[in-house]
Design a protein around this motif. Structure first.
Motif, PDB file in Angstrom:
ATOM      1  N   ARG A 109     -11.642   5.780   8.548  1.00 34.40           N
ATOM      2  CA  ARG A 109     -11.900   4.350   8.320  1.00 34.40           C
ATOM      3  C   ARG A 109     -11.968   4.119   6.832  1.00 34.40           C
ATOM      4  O   ARG A 109     -12.177   5.033   6.055  1.00 34.40           O
ATOM      5  CB  ARG A 109     -13.209   3.937   8.972  1.00 34.40           C
ATOM      6  N   GLY A 110     -11.800   2.882   6.439  1.00 32.43           N
ATOM      7  CA  GLY A 110     -11.929   2.588   5.016  1.00 32.43           C
ATOM      8  C   GLY A 110     -10.644   2.075   4.431  1.00 32.43           C
ATOM      9  O   GLY A 110     -10.038   1.151   4.967  1.00 32.43           O
ATOM     10  N   ASP A 111     -10.203   2.692   3.349  1.00 34.64           N
ATOM     11  CA  ASP A 111      -9.038   2.221   2.603  1.00 34.64           C
ATOM     12  C   ASP A 111      -7.761   2.463   3.406  1.00 34.64           C
ATOM     13  O   ASP A 111      -7.246   3.575   3.456  1.00 34.64           O
ATOM     14  CB  ASP A 111      -8.981   2.939   1.250  1.00 34.64           C
ATOM     15  N   LEU A 112      -7.266   1.402   4.047  1.00 31.61           N
ATOM     16  CA  LEU A 112      -6.103   1.542   4.926  1.00 31.61           C
ATOM     17  C   LEU A 112      -4.860   0.881   4.335  1.00 31.61           C
ATOM     18  O   LEU A 112      -4.943  -0.051   3.549  1.00 31.61           O
ATOM     19  CB  LEU A 112      -6.379   0.898   6.285  1.00 31.61           C
ATOM     20  N   THR A 113      -3.741   1.388   4.748  1.00 30.18           N
ATOM     21  CA  THR A 113      -2.438   0.781   4.478  1.00 30.18           C
ATOM     22  C   THR A 113      -1.744   0.738   5.835  1.00 30.18           C
ATOM     23  O   THR A 113      -2.393   0.918   6.859  1.00 30.18           O
ATOM     24  CB  THR A 113      -1.666   1.606   3.423  1.00 30.18           C
ATOM     25  N   PHE A 114      -0.461   0.516   5.865  1.00 29.40           N
ATOM     26  CA  PHE A 114       0.230   0.573   7.158  1.00 29.40           C
ATOM     27  C   PHE A 114       1.453   1.466   7.053  1.00 29.40           C
ATOM     28  O   PHE A 114       1.965   1.710   5.968  1.00 29.40           O
ATOM     29  CB  PHE A 114       0.598  -0.823   7.676  1.00 29.40           C
ATOM     30  N   ASP A 115       1.876   1.979   8.205  1.00 26.56           N
ATOM     31  CA  ASP A 115       2.985   2.928   8.249  1.00 26.56           C
ATOM     32  C   ASP A 115       3.964   2.532   9.341  1.00 26.56           C
ATOM     33  O   ASP A 115       3.558   2.086  10.414  1.00 26.56           O
ATOM     34  CB  ASP A 115       2.447   4.339   8.538  1.00 26.56           C
ATOM     35  N   HIS A 116       5.240   2.686   9.058  1.00 32.76           N
ATOM     36  CA  HIS A 116       6.280   2.484  10.063  1.00 32.76           C
ATOM     37  C   HIS A 116       6.416   3.785  10.843  1.00 32.76           C
ATOM     38  O   HIS A 116       6.727   4.826  10.261  1.00 32.76           O
ATOM     39  CB  HIS A 116       7.610   2.129   9.402  1.00 32.76           C
ATOM     40  N   VAL A 117       6.173   3.759  12.144  1.00 32.59           N
ATOM     41  CA  VAL A 117       6.264   4.968  12.971  1.00 32.59           C
ATOM     42  C   VAL A 117       7.682   5.535  12.879  1.00 32.59           C
ATOM     43  O   VAL A 117       7.871   6.711  12.586  1.00 32.59           O
ATOM     44  CB  VAL A 117       5.865   4.663  14.433  1.00 32.59           C
TER      45      VAL A 117
END
Length: 194
Positions: A109-117
């Motif tokens: 949890r915390g500093d998130l970004t996003f990723d393309h599977v």
């Protein structure tokens, strides 16, 4: 209230913490749980003055003009029912809310970004079904590889959430500030435990 306070409040989005009003639909449910439907106190006072809302609860503080004094609303109810949206907008916040603000690879949890599977370099598209919340280390580790190539696994496969699912997730992640006068209106439609 002095002019400096009003000027600061209007210019500073974080100032919503100062006397925000919870906005309820005509059925006394919040317009939105994700994010929670809040108005700055100025909007709530204006809507009450224009007879668009009823004031259900107030703060102990008041604002004054030359002719009137009004207590700052803490909960307002729309006089006309607004039909809830069925489609959930594909936004960064909603993506993180769908994934419950945790990395879908390691659970951090915390500093998130996003990723393309399926990476964009391999034809993957930016959609609910192909994007997940990820922490920076997992995102870097996966890079432009497929899940199989990276040896990583997802906790939950990505999917397009329903409005009801997002409302339920939104209840679990309230904002940092919840005024006591709001509590009766936030959870009255939640299922009771036997």
């Amino acid at each position: 209230m002095d002019g400096d306070f009003r000027t600061t409040f209007v210019r500073d989005p974080a100032a919503l913490r100062h006397y925000p009003a919870l906005v309820l639909n005509a059925d006394y449910r919040p317009l939105s749980y994700y994010p929670l439907s809040l108005w700055p106190w100025q909007e709530a006072v204006k809507a009450a003055y224009l007879d668009r809302v009823s004031i259900v609860a107030e703060y102990d503080h008041a604002v004054r003009s030359q002719r009137a004094e009004i207590r700052i609303p803490s909960v307002v109810v729309l006089k006309d029912y607004v039909k809830p949206q069925k489609r959930v907008a594909f936004t960064r916040f909603n993506l993180f809310l769908r994934d419950q603000f945790c990395c879908q690879y390691c659970g951090a949890r915390g500093d998130l970004t996003f990723d393309h599977v399926l990476p964009r370099s391999r034809g993957g598209i930016t959609s609910w079904e192909n994007v997940v919340a990820a922490c920076s280390p997992c995102n870097l580790r996966k890079g432009s590889k497929t899940l199989r190539q990276s040896g990583m696994r997802l906790f939950r496969p990505p999917h397009q959430p329903t409005a009801e699912e997002m409302q339920n997730h939104g209840r679990r992640f309230p904002p940092n500030h919840l005024h006591d006068s709001w509590l009766d209106y936030l959870y009255w439609d939640a299922e009771l435990e036997a």
